[in-house]
Scaffold this active site. Sequence first.
Site, short mmCIF file in Angstrom:
data_model
loop_
_atom_site.label_atom_id
_atom_site.label_comp_id
_atom_site.label_asym_id
_atom_site.label_seq_id
_atom_site.Cartn_x
_atom_site.Cartn_y
_atom_site.Cartn_z
N HIS A 1 33.33 38.05 31.42
CA HIS A 1 32.93 37.48 30.11
C HIS A 1 31.83 36.44 30.37
O HIS A 1 31.32 36.30 31.40
CB HIS A 1 34.28 36.59 29.43
CG HIS A 1 35.28 37.36 29.02
ND1 HIS A 1 35.72 37.62 27.72
CD2 HIS A 1 35.99 38.26 29.89
CE1 HIS A 1 36.59 38.47 27.59
NE2 HIS A 1 36.77 38.72 28.90
N HIS B 1 35.35 42.25 25.29
CA HIS B 1 34.81 42.70 23.98
C HIS B 1 34.35 43.94 23.89
O HIS B 1 34.92 44.91 24.66
CB HIS B 1 34.02 41.19 23.42
CG HIS B 1 34.24 40.01 23.95
ND1 HIS B 1 35.24 39.23 23.11
CD2 HIS B 1 34.10 39.21 25.03
CE1 HIS B 1 35.40 38.27 23.75
NE2 HIS B 1 34.88 38.26 24.79
N GLU C 1 27.50 38.76 23.67
CA GLU C 1 28.53 38.73 25.21
C GLU C 1 28.61 40.05 25.50
O GLU C 1 28.88 40.49 26.52
CB GLU C 1 29.73 37.98 24.77
CG GLU C 1 30.48 37.83 25.99
CD GLU C 1 32.08 36.83 25.74
OE1 GLU C 1 32.01 36.26 24.60
OE2 GLU C 1 32.93 37.09 26.75
N GLU D 1 33.70 33.75 33.70
CA GLU D 1 32.49 33.44 32.51
C GLU D 1 31.27 33.20 33.39
O GLU D 1 31.16 32.18 34.06
CB GLU D 1 33.04 32.26 31.98
CG GLU D 1 34.49 32.17 31.24
CD GLU D 1 34.52 33.01 29.96
OE1 GLU D 1 33.20 33.55 29.32
OE2 GLU D 1 35.45 32.87 29.14
ZN LIG Z 1 34.65 36.68 26.20
#
Ligand SMILES: [Zn+2]
Length: 472
Positions: free
Chosen positions: A368, A301, A315, A435
């Site tokens: 992420h 992102h 995030e 993640e």
């Molecule tokens: Zn992400």
Amino acid sequence: MSRKGCILSFVFILFLSLLAGNGQVASAQSKFPDVPSSAWGHKEIHLLKDKGVITGHSDGTFRPNNTLTRAHGAVIITGALGLNGLKVSNPTFPDVSLNHWASAEIERAVQQGIFTGRKDGKFYSAETMNKAQAAAIIARAFNLSGGASSSFTDISSQHWTLKEIVALEHNGIVEKGGRYEPGKAITRAEFSTYVARALDPSFRLNQSQPSNETVQFQGEVTVSSTLNVRLGAGTSFSVLGNLKGGQKVDVYATQGSWYKIKYVNGWGYVSSSYVKKVSNNSNNTPNSVLWDRIIAIDPGHGGKDPGAVANGLQEKDVVLGVGLELNKQLQSAGAKPVLTRNNDTFVELDQRAKIANDAKADIFVSIHANAAASTAGNGTETWISASSATKSESKDLAEKINKRLVQELGTTDRGVKEANFKVLVQTNMPGVLIELGFLTNSKDAALMKQSNYNSRAATAIRKGIEDYYSSK
Ligand SMILES: [Zn+2]
């Protein structure tokens, strides 16, 4: 023509001068009439001129007291470092199009972490550089550090570039004492002089002796004939002499793809492609399995795309913090990390993959953080592409990283999963998408808010990568 004029106004582009056939263009060896030998910075400015890093205006003058823009700064810095411009297919900044006269130099300076964009994702190439910004840029470009406190009366201990200004003082780049005037526009004479002093240690003020610096490692020349030693980190610099194949050298620093070595009575630079590391002299290289590994770090992102947002966290911020810390740790361990973004910028997914592919990265690590409709969802998981040719390697890497993260962070182990995420499909090397945890879960989010989170998460990822290479 305005574009050519703009370049010629400051940057020496030899072929343009030749094409112009302009007898007025001063030769590389002549001096600027408005920078006489009595002028401050005379030697330094002419060093950069002789190297072709700067040129005067078309009338032969330098105009030392004029200011300069961020675009000019990027061109001078990359020129001084001997770095080529970076051609990209998608511009990093919406306000620096591919047609911008300094696009390639700006992209390179940003890729090297020397310049960064602003919070709004723009670069502001036409903005005048002030002295604080210049200090930050020069310190980053030449890896300058050290020094305890500032001698300047107007640099408080809270100033945003305190560390960089102190480093400039410590390394003899700027004259100490009085006022630094951080908010004042830097002049062409000041910027050029500081860059020249950073580039050539013999120009530094009350310079610390080269022997005070620490040897990072010992290298051995791998060419069969001879290897040129140059004055600066680039093939545009003059040759000081050469080394023979098999000769051992102490390496003091890495500057781009160049090694800084001691040569005769000063510093010299050799291409890192022809020197292999033979022994490790440094305490800050904990594990040599990472040595020379090109590791693409992809903080997800950024810019207009915040990613998941919950519990007061975005995030894009969480993963950038971890990515930057991982970059630092990998560098210290002797790896060559490449970041797909190093600030709050939006980067397209295919561009992220391209950065890793162009860098010929050995592995790709995308970072992420997760979100779920239910606030109960929590834990760490790592994804790999279901269909990639490098799947078994990716799986091995993913398992090792995920295990270390769960151990270090104490999060729930959700294991390794498969999906065809674009960045994993488009990258040519083993790759994983981590993640870290769930922003939507209060326990995971609280962990991410802790001040040591970036360090803990990055350490775990680095250890996972080390585990991966150690098992080879
Ligand atoms: Zn992400």
